[in-house]
Design a protein around this motif. Structure first.
Motif, PDB file in Angstrom:
ATOM      1  N   SER A   1       0.825  -1.213   0.000  1.00 44.85           N
ATOM      2  CA  SER A   1       0.000   0.000   0.000  1.00 44.85           C
ATOM      3  C   SER A   1       0.856   1.259   0.000  1.00 44.85           C
ATOM      4  CB  SER A   1      -0.933  -0.001   1.212  1.00 44.85           C
ATOM      5  OG  SER A   1      -1.801  -1.108   1.187  1.00 44.85           O
ATOM      6  N   ILE A   2       1.967   1.219   0.746  1.00 44.71           N
ATOM      7  CA  ILE A   2       2.856   2.383   0.783  1.00 44.71           C
ATOM      8  C   ILE A   2       3.425   2.675  -0.596  1.00 44.71           C
ATOM      9  CG2 ILE A   2       5.118   3.178   1.610  1.00 44.71           C
ATOM     10  CD1 ILE A   2       4.434   1.941   4.317  1.00 44.71           C
TER      11      ILE A   2
ATOM     12  N   PHE B   1       0.606  10.296  -3.676  1.00 41.28           N
ATOM     13  CA  PHE B   1       0.297  11.446  -2.820  1.00 41.28           C
ATOM     14  C   PHE B   1       1.405  12.506  -2.902  1.00 41.28           C
ATOM     15  CE2 PHE B   1       0.359  13.531   1.413  1.00 41.28           C
ATOM     16  CZ  PHE B   1      -0.876  14.151   1.352  1.00 41.28           C
ATOM     17  N   ILE B   2       2.666  12.064  -2.927  1.00 41.80           N
ATOM     18  CA  ILE B   2       3.792  13.001  -3.046  1.00 41.80           C
ATOM     19  C   ILE B   2       3.738  13.732  -4.382  1.00 41.80           C
ATOM     20  CG2 ILE B   2       6.308  13.159  -3.224  1.00 41.80           C
ATOM     21  CD1 ILE B   2       6.489  10.845  -1.246  1.00 41.80           C
ATOM     22  N   LEU B   3       3.444  13.006  -5.450  1.00 42.38           N
ATOM     23  CA  LEU B   3       3.328  13.632  -6.774  1.00 42.38           C
ATOM     24  C   LEU B   3       2.174  14.624  -6.808  1.00 42.38           C
ATOM     25  CD1 LEU B   3       3.952  10.508  -9.037  1.00 42.38           C
ATOM     26  CD2 LEU B   3       5.474  12.475  -8.770  1.00 42.38           C
ATOM     27  N   PHE B   4       1.103  14.302  -6.102  1.00 40.12           N
ATOM     28  CA  PHE B   4      -0.048  15.205  -6.026  1.00 40.12           C
ATOM     29  C   PHE B   4       0.344  16.511  -5.346  1.00 40.12           C
ATOM     30  CE2 PHE B   4      -4.110  16.519  -3.954  1.00 40.12           C
ATOM     31  CZ  PHE B   4      -4.832  16.768  -5.112  1.00 40.12           C
ATOM     32  N   LEU B   5       1.066  16.424  -4.229  1.00 38.86           N
ATOM     33  CA  LEU B   5       1.520  17.630  -3.538  1.00 38.86           C
ATOM     34  C   LEU B   5       2.496  18.431  -4.392  1.00 38.86           C
ATOM     35  CD1 LEU B   5       2.047  16.311   0.117  1.00 38.86           C
ATOM     36  CD2 LEU B   5       0.071  17.507  -0.833  1.00 38.86           C
ATOM     37  N   LEU B   6       3.400  17.735  -5.088  1.00 35.91           N
ATOM     38  CA  LEU B   6       4.349  18.430  -5.968  1.00 35.91           C
ATOM     39  C   LEU B   6       3.615  19.148  -7.095  1.00 35.91           C
ATOM     40  CD1 LEU B   6       7.300  15.870  -6.287  1.00 35.91           C
ATOM     41  CD2 LEU B   6       7.311  18.087  -5.124  1.00 35.91           C
ATOM     42  N   GLY B   7       2.512  18.540  -7.555  1.00 33.28           N
ATOM     43  CA  GLY B   7       1.717  19.192  -8.590  1.00 33.28           C
ATOM     44  C   GLY B   7       1.176  20.533  -8.141  1.00 33.28           C
ATOM     45  N   TYR B   8       0.800  20.625  -6.867  1.00 35.19           N
ATOM     46  CA  TYR B   8       0.369  21.906  -6.310  1.00 35.19           C
ATOM     47  C   TYR B   8       1.542  22.877  -6.192  1.00 35.19           C
ATOM     48  CZ  TYR B   8      -4.428  20.721  -4.937  1.00 35.19           C
ATOM     49  OH  TYR B   8      -5.759  20.414  -4.952  1.00 35.19           O
ATOM     50  N   VAL B   9       2.679  22.385  -5.728  1.00 39.78           N
ATOM     51  CA  VAL B   9       3.827  23.256  -5.453  1.00 39.78           C
ATOM     52  C   VAL B   9       4.353  23.907  -6.726  1.00 39.78           C
ATOM     53  CG1 VAL B   9       6.226  23.282  -4.652  1.00 39.78           C
ATOM     54  CG2 VAL B   9       4.500  22.020  -3.362  1.00 39.78           C
ATOM     55  N   VAL B  10       4.440  23.153  -7.817  1.00 41.14           N
ATOM     56  CA  VAL B  10       5.055  23.676  -9.044  1.00 41.14           C
ATOM     57  C   VAL B  10       4.077  24.448  -9.915  1.00 41.14           C
ATOM     58  CG1 VAL B  10       6.731  21.788  -9.074  1.00 41.14           C
ATOM     59  CG2 VAL B  10       4.604  21.548 -10.363  1.00 41.14           C
ATOM     60  N   ASN B  11       2.801  24.461  -9.553  1.00 41.10           N
ATOM     61  CA  ASN B  11       1.806  25.182 -10.351  1.00 41.10           C
ATOM     62  C   ASN B  11       1.747  26.642  -9.896  1.00 41.10           C
ATOM     63  OD1 ASN B  11      -0.502  26.159 -11.686  1.00 41.10           O
ATOM     64  ND2 ASN B  11      -1.435  24.130 -11.671  1.00 41.10           N
ATOM     65  N   PRO B  12       2.060  27.617 -10.769  1.00 40.43           N
ATOM     66  CA  PRO B  12       2.017  29.032 -10.365  1.00 40.43           C
ATOM     67  C   PRO B  12       0.649  29.487  -9.876  1.00 40.43           C
ATOM     68  CG  PRO B  12       3.138  28.769 -12.482  1.00 40.43           C
ATOM     69  CD  PRO B  12       2.496  27.453 -12.161  1.00 40.43           C
ATOM     70  N   LYS B  13      -0.421  28.852 -10.365  1.00 41.50           N
ATOM     71  CA  LYS B  13      -1.763  29.260  -9.944  1.00 41.50           C
ATOM     72  C   LYS B  13      -1.982  29.009  -8.458  1.00 41.50           C
ATOM     73  CE  LYS B  13      -4.085  28.606 -14.395  1.00 41.50           C
ATOM     74  NZ  LYS B  13      -5.135  27.866 -15.118  1.00 41.50           N
ATOM     75  N   THR B  14      -1.291  28.020  -7.902  1.00 45.83           N
ATOM     76  CA  THR B  14      -1.413  27.764  -6.461  1.00 45.83           C
ATOM     77  C   THR B  14      -0.989  28.979  -5.663  1.00 45.83           C
ATOM     78  OG1 THR B  14      -0.937  25.417  -6.828  1.00 45.83           O
ATOM     79  CG2 THR B  14      -0.677  26.258  -4.582  1.00 45.83           C
ATOM     80  N   TRP B  15       0.140  29.560  -6.040  1.00 44.63           N
ATOM     81  CA  TRP B  15       0.669  30.709  -5.302  1.00 44.63           C
ATOM     82  C   TRP B  15      -0.097  31.983  -5.630  1.00 44.63           C
ATOM     83  CZ3 TRP B  15       2.826  28.166  -1.852  1.00 44.63           C
ATOM     84  CH2 TRP B  15       3.506  26.992  -2.147  1.00 44.63           C
ATOM     85  N   HIS B  16      -0.694  32.027  -6.819  1.00 45.49           N
ATOM     86  CA  HIS B  16      -1.585  33.139  -7.141  1.00 45.49           C
ATOM     87  C   HIS B  16      -2.803  33.120  -6.220  1.00 45.49           C
ATOM     88  CE1 HIS B  16      -3.920  35.503 -10.502  1.00 45.49           C
ATOM     89  NE2 HIS B  16      -3.887  36.127  -9.347  1.00 45.49           N
TER      90      HIS B  16
END
Length: 310
Positions: free
Chosen positions: A52-53, A60-75
């Motif tokens: 499961s891990i 889940f890590i890739l999902f979080l990275l998707g948020y981090v690298v997307n400029p719209k997140t910081w906008h």
């Protein structure tokens, strides 16, 4: 030279799909490396936790990275705590859905490829008591012990799963089901969003083109303006003279043009900057009121996808 220019034009016009394809290929390659080199199922009572891990945590890590690298997140996040949340909640939620969809490309790819490969699921499922009881119905404890050893010795699968689907078959079925569900959701949501669009196809395309050009010009002007301001300050520092007057936007100006803007059919404004300039400084908040139902930040992504054949 003409062929090279043609390749460059193709890449520019299809940059959204190409970038998503590259992310998907990179994710699939990473999953293959993990499953063939790193992953070693223990074939004991820890199968479920271990499998499961490897199946869920990387996604889940890739999902979080998707948020981090997307400029719209910081906008979305920058300065949001100081704004009236009730007035902007719907617009921020709408943009958050777009950001989440973009961030989901890599983790969904990981899950789909991992399930089709079956290694992670086979290990995790072989340690699940419910699956053991289903596969070994009326066969006793010895059969359940064999299920836990299936990832290490595929021959045990033939002995256990004569009347039920093998663990690999279950994993691959779930993988294809995940792909079908994701594709169906993407198609349905795109159709619904297009049907609810308040503008025509050609105006939609014009808006997206305007936004791209505005961003290019804005970035260039920001560089020029910041360079001139830095040069003035450095020159005055070393020259020991009083700084010359220099006009730059105020904090309120920057905040007004940084807000999310939704298209209003009653006003032909295509961005917050466009609305701010036309409504005069200090009164641009008026364009945030009324019946606005198309988030302008969607247009660039939609047009890129459309030009790519989606």
């Amino acid at each position: 030279m003409d062929k090279l220019r043609g390749v460059l034009d193709f890449c520019i016009h299809h940059q959204t799909v190409l970038s998503y394809s590259f992310v998907s290929l990179l994710t699939a390659a990473s999953e293959h490396i993990f499953s063939s080199v790193v992953f070693k199922c223990p074939c004991d009572s820890g199968n479920m936790l271990y499998g499961s891990i490897f199946l869920i945590v990387p996604a889940f890590i890739l999902f979080l990275l998707g948020y981090v690298v997307n400029p719209k997140t910081w906008h979305l996040l920058t300065g949001v705590c100081s704004l009236d949340k009730r007035a902007i909640c719907a617009r921020y939620c709408q943009t958050l859905v777009l950001v989440t969809a973009s961030a989901s490309v890599a983790p969904v790819t990981w899950l789909a490829v991992a399930l089709l490969g079956a290694s992670f699921y086979e290990c995790a499922a072989s340690g699940n008591s419910l699956i053991k009881s289903i596969m070994c119905k009326d066969k006793g404890q010895q059969c359940q012990d064999l299920v836990a050893k299936i990832p290490c010795n595929p021959k045990f699968s033939e002995e256990v799963s004569k009347e039920a689907l093998s663990l690999q078959a279950q994993s691959q079925l779930i993988g294809w089901l995940l792909i079908v569900v994701i594709m169906a959701i993407a198609l349905i949501s795109t159709c619904v969003k297009r049907c609810r669009s308040p503008v025509s196809y050609l105006q939609h395309k014009f808006q997206a083109t305007y936004l791209k050009k505005e961003e290019e010009v804005f970035e260039r002007k920001v560089q020029e303006h910041a360079t001139r301001l830095a040069e003035r300050n450095v020159d005055d520092f070393f020259g020991g003279t009083d700084p010359a007057s220099f006009t730059t936007p105020s904090n309120t100006d920057w905040q007004n043009i940084s807000l999310l803007y939704t298209f209003d059919p009653q006003k032909q404004y295509y961005s917050m900057l466009h609305a701010y300039v036309n409504e005069r400084r200090g009164s641009s908040n008026r364009v945030m009121q009324g019946d606005q139902n198309l988030l302008v930040s969607e247009l660039v992504d939609e047009t890129s996808a459309r030009e790519s054949g989606f």
